[in-house]
Design an enzyme around this catalytic site. Structure first.
Site, PDB file in Angstrom:
ATOM      1  N   GLY A 277      -3.217 -16.902 -10.124  1.00 53.28           N
ATOM      2  CA  GLY A 277      -4.461 -16.139 -10.115  1.00 53.28           C
ATOM      3  C   GLY A 277      -4.795 -15.581 -11.479  1.00 53.28           C
ATOM      4  O   GLY A 277      -5.181 -14.421 -11.630  1.00 53.28           O
ATOM      5  N   ALA A 278      -4.666 -16.429 -12.511  1.00 54.52           N
ATOM      6  CA  ALA A 278      -4.733 -15.941 -13.893  1.00 54.52           C
ATOM      7  C   ALA A 278      -6.074 -16.158 -14.573  1.00 54.52           C
ATOM      8  O   ALA A 278      -6.209 -15.889 -15.771  1.00 54.52           O
ATOM      9  CB  ALA A 278      -3.628 -16.603 -14.723  1.00 54.52           C
TER      10      ALA A 278
ATOM     11  N   ARG B 123      -8.869 -14.595 -14.200  1.00 51.71           N
ATOM     12  CA  ARG B 123      -9.700 -13.412 -14.383  1.00 51.71           C
ATOM     13  C   ARG B 123      -8.900 -12.155 -14.050  1.00 51.71           C
ATOM     14  O   ARG B 123      -7.777 -12.226 -13.561  1.00 51.71           O
ATOM     15  CB  ARG B 123     -10.936 -13.490 -13.483  1.00 51.71           C
ATOM     16  CG  ARG B 123     -10.606 -13.677 -12.016  1.00 51.71           C
ATOM     17  CD  ARG B 123     -11.846 -13.905 -11.171  1.00 51.71           C
ATOM     18  NE  ARG B 123     -11.494 -14.120  -9.769  1.00 51.71           N
ATOM     19  CZ  ARG B 123     -12.384 -14.264  -8.806  1.00 51.71           C
ATOM     20  NH1 ARG B 123     -13.675 -14.214  -9.089  1.00 51.71           N
ATOM     21  NH2 ARG B 123     -12.003 -14.440  -7.558  1.00 51.71           N
TER      22      ARG B 123
ATOM     23  N   VAL C  49      -1.895 -21.388  -4.078  1.00 53.69           N
ATOM     24  CA  VAL C  49      -0.481 -21.016  -3.992  1.00 53.69           C
ATOM     25  C   VAL C  49       0.028 -21.017  -2.559  1.00 53.69           C
ATOM     26  O   VAL C  49       1.244 -21.056  -2.332  1.00 53.69           O
ATOM     27  CB  VAL C  49      -0.215 -19.643  -4.636  1.00 53.69           C
ATOM     28  CG1 VAL C  49      -0.489 -19.698  -6.128  1.00 53.69           C
ATOM     29  CG2 VAL C  49      -1.022 -18.531  -3.962  1.00 53.69           C
TER      30      VAL C  49
ATOM     31  N   TYR D  91      -3.987  -5.572   3.285  1.00 53.56           N
ATOM     32  CA  TYR D  91      -3.551  -5.781   1.904  1.00 53.56           C
ATOM     33  C   TYR D  91      -2.230  -5.051   1.646  1.00 53.56           C
ATOM     34  O   TYR D  91      -1.274  -5.632   1.116  1.00 53.56           O
ATOM     35  CB  TYR D  91      -4.629  -5.284   0.941  1.00 53.56           C
ATOM     36  CG  TYR D  91      -4.184  -5.224  -0.499  1.00 53.56           C
ATOM     37  CD1 TYR D  91      -4.138  -6.372  -1.282  1.00 53.56           C
ATOM     38  CD2 TYR D  91      -3.805  -4.017  -1.075  1.00 53.56           C
ATOM     39  CE1 TYR D  91      -3.716  -6.324  -2.603  1.00 53.56           C
ATOM     40  CE2 TYR D  91      -3.388  -3.956  -2.393  1.00 53.56           C
ATOM     41  CZ  TYR D  91      -3.347  -5.102  -3.155  1.00 53.56           C
ATOM     42  OH  TYR D  91      -2.917  -5.034  -4.463  1.00 53.56           O
TER      43      TYR D  91
ATOM     44  N   LYS E 111       1.649  -6.505   0.728  1.00 51.95           N
ATOM     45  CA  LYS E 111       2.403  -6.119  -0.464  1.00 51.95           C
ATOM     46  C   LYS E 111       3.730  -5.450  -0.110  1.00 51.95           C
ATOM     47  O   LYS E 111       4.724  -5.608  -0.823  1.00 51.95           O
ATOM     48  CB  LYS E 111       1.558  -5.197  -1.344  1.00 51.95           C
ATOM     49  CG  LYS E 111       0.360  -5.873  -1.986  1.00 51.95           C
ATOM     50  CD  LYS E 111       0.766  -7.030  -2.894  1.00 51.95           C
ATOM     51  CE  LYS E 111      -0.423  -7.580  -3.669  1.00 51.95           C
ATOM     52  NZ  LYS E 111      -0.046  -8.699  -4.555  1.00 51.95           N
TER      53      LYS E 111
END
Length: 253
Positions: free
Chosen positions: A12-13, A15, A61, A159, A163
């Site tokens: 997820g690189a 932005r 991913v 979310y 995590k």
């Protein structure tokens, strides 16, 4: 291993926080893999900025075969294995306190989306790189978490639960993989100012964070990104299984 000798995969690189993590590693001379899912133009624009030691590779991913293909392509491009993984990808979530579903309205599918993005995504990248890391007796894995696990300023149920599960994965992987010279840690920011995901966060929420944070400011992506360099560097060689909270002192864990 020096950071300049490492090959770093950042999911997820294209932005937000992921892009700043890519910039941090590129600034130290590492090979950088800018993983993206949909933001192709942004990913290639970032690679142009970072230079010849960066490559953009598309992969979801959550898809094990796509992740394996990404790792193979990166190894072929750089001529060496991936040494370092930063699991940063965020799947289908906005930090919108107004639109957030209440406990009455939540469905299990909401949780499943975040569990797949956080835990399944991290498992896929770790497994795809694990054989090479074990052979090298070296690996650095960082999972991006959140201080909302300790201090849910807003009840972002699905979310935060994803995590929290990722923290469990982090510590179990650290326990098993330490024997191979592989460290696994988590870096947990608060709501960052400003990423695409936090662009809908209200001024009221940011105001609460500022008022209750010792540094009296909201952490920005670049500040959190630089912390990934610590976990990749020789300075952290004896640190694994930890969750470092980077939020200006809002959560003191």
């Amino acid at each position: 291993m020096k950071i300049s000798e490492q090959t770093v995969l950042i999911t997820g690189a294209s932005r937000g926080l992921g892009a700043d993590i890519a910039r941090s590693f590129a600034g130290e001379g590492a090979n950088v893999i800018v993983n993206y899912y949909q933001s192709e133009d942004l990913a290639h624009k970032l690679v142009e900025e970072l230079g010849e030691r960066a490559i953009a590779i598309q992969a979801d991913v959550r898809d094990q075969e796509q992740v394996k293909a990404m790792v193979t392509r990166a190894k072929e491009h750089f001529g060496q294995a991936i040494t370092t993984v930063v699991n940063n990808a965020l799947v289908n979530f906005k930090f919108d306190p107004v639109a957030q579903k209440s406990a009455d309205d939540l469905e299990w599918s909401d949780f499943q989306v975040q569990l797949d993005g956080s835990v399944k995504g991290a498992l896929n990248t770790i497994q795809a790189c694990l054989k090479d890391m074990k052979e090298a007796k070296f690996g650095r894995i960082m999972n991006i978490g959140t201080n909302l696990v300790q201090n849910p300023v807003v009840a972002y149920h699905e979310y935060t639960t994803g995590k929290a599960a990722l923290l469990g994965l982090t510590r179990n992987m650290a326990k098993e993989l330490g024997a191979y010279g592989i460290t696994v840690n988590m870096i947990s920011g608060g709501l960052l100012r400003e990423t695409d995901a936090s662009s809908v966060t209200t001024a009221e929420v940011f105001g609460i964070i500022e008022a209750t944070t010792p540094l009296q400011k909201v952490t920005n992506p670049a500040e959190l990104a630089d912390v990934t360099l610590f976990f990749a560097s020789p300075w952290s060689r004896a640190v694994t299984g930890q969750n470092l909270v980077v939020d200006g002192g809002l959560v003191m864990d």
